[in-house]
Design a protein around this motif. Sequence first.
Motif, short mmCIF file in Angstrom:
data_model
loop_
_atom_site.label_atom_id
_atom_site.label_comp_id
_atom_site.label_asym_id
_atom_site.label_seq_id
_atom_site.Cartn_x
_atom_site.Cartn_y
_atom_site.Cartn_z
N HIS A 261 53.52 61.09 13.59
CA HIS A 261 54.59 60.09 13.51
C HIS A 261 55.86 60.85 13.15
N PRO A 262 57.04 60.43 13.65
CA PRO A 262 58.28 61.14 13.29
C PRO A 262 58.51 61.23 11.78
N LEU A 263 58.03 60.24 11.03
CA LEU A 263 58.20 60.23 9.59
C LEU A 263 56.96 60.80 8.92
N ALA A 264 57.13 61.86 8.17
CA ALA A 264 56.01 62.48 7.48
C ALA A 264 55.32 61.47 6.58
N GLY A 265 54.01 61.45 6.62
CA GLY A 265 53.24 60.55 5.78
C GLY A 265 52.94 59.21 6.41
N HIS A 266 53.54 58.92 7.57
CA HIS A 266 53.26 57.66 8.26
C HIS A 266 52.12 57.86 9.26
N SER A 267 51.31 56.84 9.41
CA SER A 267 50.23 56.89 10.38
C SER A 267 50.79 56.99 11.79
N ALA A 268 50.17 57.83 12.60
CA ALA A 268 50.60 58.00 13.99
C ALA A 268 49.97 56.98 14.92
N GLU A 269 49.23 56.04 14.38
CA GLU A 269 48.55 55.04 15.20
C GLU A 269 49.54 54.25 16.06
N SER A 270 50.74 54.01 15.53
CA SER A 270 51.73 53.22 16.26
C SER A 270 52.45 54.02 17.34
N CYS A 271 52.24 55.33 17.37
CA CYS A 271 52.96 56.19 18.31
C CYS A 271 52.20 56.35 19.62
N THR A 272 52.94 56.61 20.68
CA THR A 272 52.31 56.87 21.98
C THR A 272 51.57 58.20 21.92
N ASP A 273 50.59 58.37 22.82
CA ASP A 273 49.71 59.54 22.77
C ASP A 273 50.47 60.84 23.01
N GLN A 274 50.00 61.86 22.33
CA GLN A 274 50.60 63.19 22.40
C GLN A 274 49.54 64.21 22.84
N LEU A 275 49.68 65.44 22.37
CA LEU A 275 48.69 66.50 22.62
C LEU A 275 48.49 66.78 24.10
N GLY A 276 49.51 66.45 24.92
CA GLY A 276 49.45 66.75 26.34
C GLY A 276 48.55 65.86 27.15
N ILE A 277 48.05 64.77 26.56
CA ILE A 277 47.13 63.87 27.27
C ILE A 277 47.92 63.05 28.30
N PRO A 278 47.57 63.11 29.57
CA PRO A 278 48.32 62.35 30.59
C PRO A 278 48.13 60.85 30.40
N GLY A 279 49.14 60.10 30.81
CA GLY A 279 49.07 58.65 30.74
C GLY A 279 50.20 58.02 31.53
N PRO A 280 50.20 56.70 31.68
CA PRO A 280 51.26 56.02 32.43
C PRO A 280 52.64 56.29 31.83
N TRP A 281 53.64 56.31 32.69
CA TRP A 281 55.02 56.56 32.27
C TRP A 281 55.44 55.67 31.12
N TYR A 282 55.01 54.39 31.16
CA TYR A 282 55.47 53.44 30.15
C TYR A 282 54.75 53.60 28.81
N ASP A 283 53.68 54.41 28.81
CA ASP A 283 52.94 54.65 27.57
C ASP A 283 53.17 56.06 27.04
N ARG A 284 54.16 56.75 27.58
CA ARG A 284 54.54 58.06 27.09
C ARG A 284 56.05 58.15 26.84
N MET A 285 56.84 57.50 27.68
CA MET A 285 58.30 57.61 27.53
C MET A 285 58.79 57.04 26.21
N PRO A 286 58.32 55.88 25.76
CA PRO A 286 58.70 55.41 24.42
C PRO A 286 57.99 56.24 23.34
N HIS A 287 58.54 56.22 22.15
CA HIS A 287 57.85 56.87 21.03
C HIS A 287 56.76 55.97 20.45
N PHE A 288 56.99 54.65 20.56
CA PHE A 288 56.11 53.71 19.87
C PHE A 288 55.42 52.78 20.86
N ARG A 289 54.25 52.33 20.48
CA ARG A 289 53.45 51.45 21.33
C ARG A 289 53.87 49.99 21.14
N MET A 290 53.60 49.18 22.16
CA MET A 290 54.12 47.82 22.21
C MET A 290 53.58 46.93 21.11
#
Length: 446
Positions: free
Chosen positions: A276-305
């Motif tokens: 998560h951009p804020l240290a100590g916050h859960s990354a559950e709300s963030c879109t997937d990282q670690l190079g995992i491919p996914g739809p444009w709309y689920d990577r371009m935003p930082h946060f999930r809907m």
Amino acid sequence: MDKRKFLKTSAAILAGDMLSRVSGFETNEPRTNWSGNFRYHAKNLYQPESVEEVQKIVKSCRTLKTLGARHSFNNIADSSENQISLAKMTSVEIDANARTATVGAGIEYGRLAPQLDGHGFALHNLASLPQITVAGARSTATHGSGNKNGNLATAVVGLELVTPDGEIAKLSREHNRETFQGCVVDLGALGVVTKVTLAIEPTFQMRQVVYQNLSFNQLEKHLDDIFAAGYSVSLFTDWQNHRATQVWIKSKVEPGRKFEISPEFYGATAAKVKLHPLAGHSAESCTDQLGIPGPWYDRMPHFRMNFTPSSGNELQTEYLVPRARAWEAIRAVEGLRDQITPHLFITELRTIDADTLWMSTAYQRPSLAIHFTWKPEWPEVHNVLPRIEEALKPFDARPHWAKLFTMPGSRIQPLYAKLPEFQTLVRHYDPTGKFRNQYLNSTIFT
């Protein structure tokens, strides 16, 4: 009572009944914006379900402002009398041949994007938060990011507008040419936009990789290369230790091309877990990282809907400066780090391409956006904003229209070369000032 008077009275009663039915105003609950820092003052909130209802509401109101997803942090959408929400108007019509999508103004990007993707299409850009509405983002030049990406409003090719007299005006990039450039980012000043037509493109996949601890010494030497490293690049900093705490690089997936995460990026190290951009916050709300491919709309935003975006209880400020002077502007803000950091959650640095929309914060200049997510400490933040604005004055910094700033209209107006033409456009569409409010009067018409 004669027949004519009876019919007139009956019509008035029926109109009043219709307005009361479409009104969703709750008198017992104060209505605030998304983060709770601003309370709206309107006595009535109308929630129509059709353009015809919008027309009747507009005609019946002396003053009126449109309310979007309530993600503005200031009084840009406020009214002392009436507000109208188009949250129930979320239609989507896709023209595959023309590569356009005409949508109800109340639809959120997070709801629209999967529908576009399901038909094989995408938008060129998205903001970090998918919860904002298409019409609201358009009207305030909300921007997303990427060196070669124009803001969200640059995808707009058509508008349907209900004017102060309740009539419908249809505007397009093709037929209205120059004046259309003034209508797209309209700050809610022209009327109630009921439909927006967007340019769309073939769908694509994306991936994002996060790096930690990028020295500002590297940014000084390689700023252009760093921001050009992906389709969209964001740097996060707390302004301490002369470094960016995180670098988020979002890239298009190239089919058939092997991909490996480089362990370093200009001295920054690749994250091993989702962050998560804020240290100590859960990354559950963030879109997937670690190079995992996914739809444009689920990577371009930082946060999930379906999650609370960012920190939640926060304040936001943002200034856009010319990209050519980005490093100087960053250094100017860094000089205030000891005043900024005690009240700051995080700052994000990202780029956006130039455009031709008169009131866009990126009008005719490629830009760097310096975004501050503040703790909910308005008195302290209010005291530090003038210092930031003074430090950025040499760079003609333009504040985001929907976020918090203290710059007076007399200082903002010279930053927009087409402001006189925009003022004329507003007077043409709204000669009686039905859609004016304190924000417009103090910022645009002083």
